[in-house]
Design a protein around this motif. Structure first.
Motif, PDB file in Angstrom:
ATOM      1  N   GLU A   1       0.829  -1.204   0.000  1.00 22.45           N
ATOM      2  CA  GLU A   1       0.000   0.000   0.000  1.00 22.45           C
ATOM      3  C   GLU A   1       0.864   1.255   0.000  1.00 22.45           C
ATOM      4  O   GLU A   1       0.525   2.254  -0.644  1.00 22.45           O
TER       5      GLU A   1
ATOM      6  N   LYS B   1       2.098   1.609  -3.549  1.00 25.99           N
ATOM      7  CA  LYS B   1       0.995   2.018  -4.408  1.00 25.99           C
ATOM      8  C   LYS B   1       0.704   3.514  -4.231  1.00 25.99           C
ATOM      9  O   LYS B   1       0.485   4.242  -5.201  1.00 25.99           O
ATOM     10  N   LYS B   2       0.729   3.971  -2.981  1.00 23.68           N
ATOM     11  CA  LYS B   2       0.482   5.377  -2.690  1.00 23.68           C
ATOM     12  C   LYS B   2       1.588   6.244  -3.281  1.00 23.68           C
ATOM     13  O   LYS B   2       1.328   7.318  -3.847  1.00 23.68           O
TER      14      LYS B   2
ATOM     15  N   LYS C   1       1.021   6.557  -7.009  1.00 22.01           N
ATOM     16  CA  LYS C   1      -0.087   7.463  -7.310  1.00 22.01           C
ATOM     17  C   LYS C   1       0.352   8.914  -7.203  1.00 22.01           C
ATOM     18  O   LYS C   1      -0.081   9.748  -7.998  1.00 22.01           O
ATOM     19  N   GLU C   2       1.171   9.218  -6.213  1.00 19.93           N
ATOM     20  CA  GLU C   2       1.624  10.588  -6.012  1.00 19.93           C
ATOM     21  C   GLU C   2       2.665  11.019  -7.056  1.00 19.93           C
ATOM     22  O   GLU C   2       2.806  12.201  -7.339  1.00 19.93           O
TER      23      GLU C   2
ATOM     24  N   LYS D   1       3.715  11.939 -10.385  1.00 20.58           N
ATOM     25  CA  LYS D   1       3.022  12.369 -11.601  1.00 20.58           C
ATOM     26  C   LYS D   1       3.995  12.606 -12.758  1.00 20.58           C
ATOM     27  O   LYS D   1       3.631  13.218 -13.748  1.00 20.58           O
TER      28      LYS D   1
END
Length: 83
Positions: free
Chosen positions: A70, A73-74, A77-78, A80
């Protein structure tokens, strides 16, 4: 409060005095049935400890892997940035 403390201490000392004056010591002998019962249960306790330990270790490992996944994954996502 002091009166209560003195009373308790006086009763305690009386009981100890009675025990000392009596002077007879009684030794208890272990019941052989209980000794054999406890010896027979020893392997059962080892099985419980081993199985419970394996379960605890597995759950700890899975939880740690989930936490790390997790977290990764986080982080993705952050992020970019474009490759």
């Amino acid at each position: 409060m002091r009166k209560l403390t003195r009373l308790v201490l006086k009763n305690f000392l009386c009981i100890i005095g009675i025990m000392v004056v009596q002077g007879s010591v009684v030794y208890a002998e272990p019941n052989q049935e209980l000794v054999h019962k406890n010896v027979a249960m020893t392997p059962f306790y080892w099985v419980i400890i081993i199985v419970g330990g394996c379960i605890a270790i597995t759950l700890t490992y899975v939880s740690w892997r989930k936490y790390k996944g997790e977290k990764k994954k986080k982080k993705l996502k952050e992020d970019k940035t474009v490759d």
